[in-house]
Design an enzyme around this catalytic site. Structure first.
Site, PDB file in Angstrom:
ATOM      1  N   ARG A   1       0.861  -1.182   0.000  1.00  0.00           N
ATOM      2  CA  ARG A   1       0.000   0.000   0.000  1.00  0.00           C
ATOM      3  C   ARG A   1       0.899   1.235   0.000  1.00  0.00           C
ATOM      4  NH1 ARG A   1      -4.313   2.399   4.512  1.00  0.00           N
ATOM      5  NH2 ARG A   1      -2.583   3.622   5.298  1.00  0.00           N
TER       6      ARG A   1
ATOM      7  N   TYR B   1      -2.678  11.834   7.315  1.00  0.00           N
ATOM      8  CA  TYR B   1      -2.992  10.589   8.022  1.00  0.00           C
ATOM      9  C   TYR B   1      -2.456   9.374   7.253  1.00  0.00           C
ATOM     10  CZ  TYR B   1      -5.561   6.851  10.287  1.00  0.00           C
ATOM     11  OH  TYR B   1      -5.884   5.705  10.956  1.00  0.00           O
TER      12      TYR B   1
ATOM     13  N   ASP C   1      -5.084   4.108  -0.349  1.00  0.00           N
ATOM     14  CA  ASP C   1      -6.248   4.382   0.508  1.00  0.00           C
ATOM     15  C   ASP C   1      -6.536   5.885   0.478  1.00  0.00           C
ATOM     16  OD1 ASP C   1      -8.157   4.511   2.497  1.00  0.00           O
ATOM     17  OD2 ASP C   1      -7.031   3.308   3.944  1.00  0.00           O
TER      18      ASP C   1
ATOM     19  N   HIS D   1      -9.048   7.204   2.200  1.00  0.00           N
ATOM     20  CA  HIS D   1      -9.620   7.530   3.512  1.00  0.00           C
ATOM     21  C   HIS D   1     -10.915   8.342   3.441  1.00  0.00           C
ATOM     22  CE1 HIS D   1      -6.455   5.651   5.757  1.00  0.00           C
ATOM     23  NE2 HIS D   1      -5.523   6.374   5.177  1.00  0.00           N
TER      24      HIS D   1
ATOM     25  N   GLU E   1      -8.851   2.329  -2.310  1.00  0.00           N
ATOM     26  CA  GLU E   1      -9.693   2.051  -1.136  1.00  0.00           C
ATOM     27  C   GLU E   1     -10.407   3.314  -0.647  1.00  0.00           C
ATOM     28  OE1 GLU E   1      -7.338   0.542   2.083  1.00  0.00           O
ATOM     29  OE2 GLU E   1      -8.894   0.969   3.554  1.00  0.00           O
TER      30      GLU E   1
ATOM     31  N   GLU F   1     -14.238  -0.695   5.664  1.00  0.00           N
ATOM     32  CA  GLU F   1     -13.657  -0.875   7.005  1.00  0.00           C
ATOM     33  C   GLU F   1     -14.521  -0.240   8.095  1.00  0.00           C
ATOM     34  OE1 GLU F   1      -9.807   0.953   6.210  1.00  0.00           O
ATOM     35  OE2 GLU F   1     -10.332   2.608   7.514  1.00  0.00           O
TER      36      GLU F   1
ATOM     37  N   ARG G   1     -13.847  -4.721   2.541  1.00  0.00           N
ATOM     38  CA  ARG G   1     -12.732  -4.303   3.410  1.00  0.00           C
ATOM     39  C   ARG G   1     -13.012  -4.499   4.897  1.00  0.00           C
ATOM     40  NH1 ARG G   1      -8.289  -3.767   4.274  1.00  0.00           N
ATOM     41  NH2 ARG G   1      -7.964  -1.625   4.912  1.00  0.00           N
TER      42      ARG G   1
ATOM     43  N   GLU H   1      -4.769  -7.314   4.751  1.00  0.00           N
ATOM     44  CA  GLU H   1      -3.929  -6.219   5.274  1.00  0.00           C
ATOM     45  C   GLU H   1      -3.129  -6.747   6.472  1.00  0.00           C
ATOM     46  OE1 GLU H   1      -6.198  -2.881   6.674  1.00  0.00           O
ATOM     47  OE2 GLU H   1      -4.476  -1.538   6.640  1.00  0.00           O
TER      48      GLU H   1
ATOM     49  N   TRP I   1     -13.764  12.119   6.710  1.00  0.00           N
ATOM     50  CA  TRP I   1     -12.618  11.300   7.066  1.00  0.00           C
ATOM     51  C   TRP I   1     -11.981  10.768   5.833  1.00  0.00           C
ATOM     52  CZ3 TRP I   1      -8.747   8.796   8.756  1.00  0.00           C
ATOM     53  CH2 TRP I   1      -8.372   8.996  10.093  1.00  0.00           C
TER      54      TRP I   1
END
Ligand code: KDG
Ligand code: MG
Length: 435
Positions: A173, A185, A242, A244, A268, A294, A315, A371, A435
């Site tokens: 990743r 982040y 990702d 996010h 992602e 997630e 995920r 992951e 986020w």
């Protein structure tokens, strides 16, 4: 000192179960303890003990909201477990989910997950089998794992990728800083050769840290990063990214398109997916594979995404979707639509949750990737695991149950510390952003 630990010990066999689903149980659930420890970061664990002395561990960690799950377990779930048949995993799952009236939600589902995982652990120990055997047996020799590589700039990103390739990872990743923004982040800074990457836990504080965000700067920067990574590391290395949840559907579609030339394994959380229909826009515009889930906790969060084939990878974590039983139901549904797994495995999933994921990874046919962020040394001293990582593949090991032991004495030396994930605000004007 362990701040939160609760035991309910039964004095009359079976007195609190009240359920009639077959023969009298050989053993009953006699005790359930909610354990909180913080060896570098906070973890919530449920330990169930049967009247025969068999114990099972379940992960109930909900990053930044840990104590709400502790309370839900202690006040509303543990009293219902005492006296039940530990072998009746599905009946207990339905009892806690269907019977609760208030269904779903991250707190409820993390609590149900912990019970479910602990009961699978117990069933494994009672039968002398690793959990993956009880799920139908292995359908592969190991679970392809992906690592987190990151850097504030390209040289530090390349160092991080090399570190992970040296450790044997075969999928990476890729996250980087964005010019003009400060800390981003998921991005480690100034990594040295051989240094282990671990951006978690986010700096602990009693209020969330605030970071800056700028979607336009990010969208401008990321394609060039993947171009540079492909040039340096070639085309055969699976690369993941990702976002996010920070983009609008249209921005996500644009990012997917601009990354197509670099053939990602997945993009992602390109946009918040509470509105599942929004993914139609993204999907219709790009062939970059999409992974989402997630923050989801039930099959209903995926219903449109799966039936319309708007994503390629699920995920979710075992810890947040009702345990092994809950996530297996989602994956069986996803299999009909050729959607695969990519289970969440950051360091806020405890080694118990990670082990549970690995048993499921090995057993299901529609496995995609796992992951693997690698827990800190103190975490792995509290939670002693039997899983292995070799040649890029994870294996849960062959110990009966999940294969994880919990060191109470050591755990008790790590006191719970409040900690939050950061929030981010737009660099332009301070507006609080997704986020
Ligand atoms: O608790 C939140 C983290 O687990 C999450 O932000 C990490 O996005 C993440 C990932 O893909 O592992
Ligand atoms: Mg993520």
């Amino acid at each position: 000192m362990q701040l939160y630990s609760l035991c309910f010990i039964l004095d009359r066999a079976g007195s609190s179960s009240g359920h009639r689903t077959g023969r009298d149980p050989v053993s009953i659930i006699e005790r359930a303890e909610v354990l909180v420890t913080s060896p570098g970061r906070n973890f919530v664990t449920l330990r169930i003990t049967t009247s025969d002395g068999v114990t099972g561990l379940g992960d109930a960690t909900l990053n930044g909201r840990e104590l709400s799950v502790v309370a839900y377990l202690q006040e509303h779930v543990v009293p219902l477990l005492i006296g039940r048949d530990p072998q009746k995993i599905e009946d207990t799952w339905q009892y806690l989910y269907r019977g609760a009236y208030w269904r779903r939600g991250p707190v409820t589902m993390a609590a149900i997950s912990a019970v479910d995982i602990a009961l699978w652990d117990i069933k494994g120990k009672i039968t002398g089998q690793p959990v993956y055997q009880l799920l139908g047996g292995a359908t592969r020799v190991g679970a392809l794992a992906y690592a987190h590589a990151s850097g504030s700039d390209l040289p530090s990103l390349f160092t991080s990728i090399r570190n992970h390739l040296d450790q044997g990872f075969r999928a990476i990743r890729v996250q980087t800083g964005v010019p003009g923004l400060g800390q981003v982040y998921g991005v480690g800074t100034n990594q040295k050769v051989g240094e282990k990457y671990d951006y978690e836990p986010a700096k602990r504080s009693t209020v969330p840290l605030e970071e800056e965000w700028d979607s336009a700067a990010y969208l401008q920067h990321i394609p060039a990063v993947f171009e540079a990574v492909r040039e340096e590391f070639g085309w055969s290395l699976p690369l993941l990214h990702d976002a996010h949840h920070r983009l609008t559907p249209n921005e996500a579609a644009s990012l997917g398109k601009s990354l197509e030339p670099y053939r990602l394994f997945w993009l992602e959380d390109c946009t918040p997916a509470e509105n599942q229909e929004a993914l139609r826009r993204v999907r219709s515009q790009t062939t970059t594979p999409l992974a989402i889930g997630e923050v989801f906790n039930s099959v209903f969060d995926y219903q449109t995404l799966i039936t319309e084939q708007l994503i390629d990878y699920v995920r979710s974590a075992v810890t947040h979707t009702g345990g092994i039983s809950g996530l297996k139901k989602i994956m069986d549904f996803a299999a009909i639509y050729q959607i695969k797994s990519g289970f969440h495995g950051p360091t806020d999933i405890s080694p118990v949750g990670q082990a549970a994921a690995l048993h499921l990874d090995l057993a299901i046919h529609n496995f995609g990737i796992q992951e693997y962020m690698q827990h800190s040394a103190p975490t792995l001293e509290v939670f002693q695991t039997s899983y292995t990582f070799e040649n890029g593949l994870l294996h849960p090991g062959d110990n009966p149950g999940l294969g994880v032991e919990y060191d109470d004495a050591l755990a008790g030396t790590f006191e719970y510390q409040p900690a939050y994930l950061p929030v981010n605000r737009l660099a332009l004007d301070g507006t609080l952003h997704d986020w």
